[in-house]
Every structure is written in C-alpha cells, then in structure tokens.
Design a protein around this motif. Structure first.
Motif, PDB file in Angstrom:
ATOM      1  N   ALA A  75       0.852  -1.190   0.000  1.00  0.00           N
ATOM      2  CA  ALA A  75       0.000   0.000   0.000  1.00  0.00           C
ATOM      3  C   ALA A  75       0.887   1.239   0.000  1.00  0.00           C
ATOM      4  CB  ALA A  75      -0.906  -0.003   1.217  1.00  0.00           C
ATOM      5  N   SER A  76       0.478   2.223  -0.722  1.00  0.00           N
ATOM      6  CA  SER A  76       1.245   3.458  -0.825  1.00  0.00           C
ATOM      7  C   SER A  76       1.188   4.228   0.501  1.00  0.00           C
ATOM      8  CB  SER A  76       0.679   4.322  -1.946  1.00  0.00           C
ATOM      9  OG  SER A  76       1.324   5.565  -1.973  1.00  0.00           O
ATOM     10  N   PRO A  77       2.335   4.616   1.038  1.00  0.00           N
ATOM     11  CA  PRO A  77       2.343   5.378   2.293  1.00  0.00           C
ATOM     12  C   PRO A  77       2.147   6.875   2.077  1.00  0.00           C
ATOM     13  CG  PRO A  77       4.584   4.891   1.645  1.00  0.00           C
ATOM     14  CD  PRO A  77       3.685   4.230   0.629  1.00  0.00           C
ATOM     15  N   PHE A  78       2.010   7.306   0.828  1.00  0.00           N
ATOM     16  CA  PHE A  78       1.898   8.729   0.524  1.00  0.00           C
ATOM     17  C   PHE A  78       0.521   9.267   0.893  1.00  0.00           C
ATOM     18  CE2 PHE A  78       5.018   7.032  -2.504  1.00  0.00           C
ATOM     19  CZ  PHE A  78       6.123   7.755  -2.090  1.00  0.00           C
ATOM     20  N   LYS A  79       0.489  10.517   1.324  1.00  0.00           N
ATOM     21  CA  LYS A  79      -0.772  11.162   1.728  1.00  0.00           C
ATOM     22  C   LYS A  79      -1.440  11.903   0.573  1.00  0.00           C
ATOM     23  CE  LYS A  79      -0.182   9.948   5.988  1.00  0.00           C
ATOM     24  NZ  LYS A  79      -0.748   8.711   6.408  1.00  0.00           N
ATOM     25  N   SER A  80      -0.745  12.036  -0.520  1.00  0.00           N
ATOM     26  CA  SER A  80      -1.277  12.745  -1.681  1.00  0.00           C
ATOM     27  C   SER A  80      -2.527  12.054  -2.212  1.00  0.00           C
ATOM     28  CB  SER A  80      -0.202  12.814  -2.770  1.00  0.00           C
ATOM     29  OG  SER A  80      -0.788  13.123  -4.016  1.00  0.00           O
ATOM     30  N   ARG A  81      -3.514  12.809  -2.625  1.00  0.00           N
ATOM     31  CA  ARG A  81      -4.767  12.240  -3.149  1.00  0.00           C
ATOM     32  C   ARG A  81      -4.523  11.359  -4.380  1.00  0.00           C
ATOM     33  NH1 ARG A  81     -10.021  15.620  -3.210  1.00  0.00           N
ATOM     34  NH2 ARG A  81     -10.869  13.944  -2.017  1.00  0.00           N
ATOM     35  N   ALA A  82      -3.549  11.720  -5.217  1.00  0.00           N
ATOM     36  CA  ALA A  82      -3.273  10.967  -6.443  1.00  0.00           C
ATOM     37  C   ALA A  82      -2.498   9.677  -6.169  1.00  0.00           C
ATOM     38  CB  ALA A  82      -2.472  11.848  -7.396  1.00  0.00           C
ATOM     39  N   LEU A  83      -1.725   9.620  -5.080  1.00  0.00           N
ATOM     40  CA  LEU A  83      -0.854   8.469  -4.839  1.00  0.00           C
ATOM     41  C   LEU A  83      -1.310   7.540  -3.713  1.00  0.00           C
ATOM     42  CD1 LEU A  83       2.602  10.258  -5.137  1.00  0.00           C
ATOM     43  CD2 LEU A  83       1.421   8.890  -6.866  1.00  0.00           C
TER      44      LEU A  83
END
Length: 85
Positions: A75-83
C-alpha cells in the motif's frame, strides 16, 4: 451430421492464506487442487466411436492438478490524493 452433446466436469478445492506484516505490506498465498474431465476439449473434435461418444471421457487438455499463487500487496504510504491507496 454434427451435434453438440459433450460434457465437462470440474472439481476443485482452494486453500488461501493471508498475512499482514505491517500497515503497508500484505502477502497472499493460494493453493488449488483440482481435476477437470470432459468428452471433448474443443468444437472441432470428432469422436473415434460415434455410437459411444461418452467413451472418449478423460482428463481435459487444460487439466491442472496443483496450482500455487503467491502475491504481495504494498500500500502506498503517501498522503497525496493521487498516490494514496
């Protein structure tokens, strides 16, 4: 004269294991034991004995007795809506 009266039987069982190692990593393992039998695997097959086409019943050409699939999900740990996700 051609007619369609072939039959197929599939029997199988599945065992699935799922382990989450952290909030971002999961491993899945899947084992399937199966057996596929039929009278004809395709439409162009012509039985050797036209009086008893059921006598042609045997393992299918696509029979796969044991199948193991292992997959990992990160799972992507990024907080960005796109990522995220």
């Amino acid at each position: 004269m051609f007619f369609s009266n072939a039959g197929a039987v599939y029997q199988g069982g599945t065992l699935e294991l799922k382990k989450r190692f952290s909030h971002h990593f999961t491993v899945l393992a899947n084992y399937t034991y199966s057996k596929a039998m039929d009278d004809s695997s395709d439409l162009t097959y012509w039985a050797n004995n036209q009086v008893n086409p059921g006598g042609e019943r045997s393992l299918s050409s696509f029979d796969q007795r044991h199948k193991i699939v292992v997959a990992g999900i990160i799972a992507s740990p990024f907080k960005s809506r796109a990522l995220r996700g």
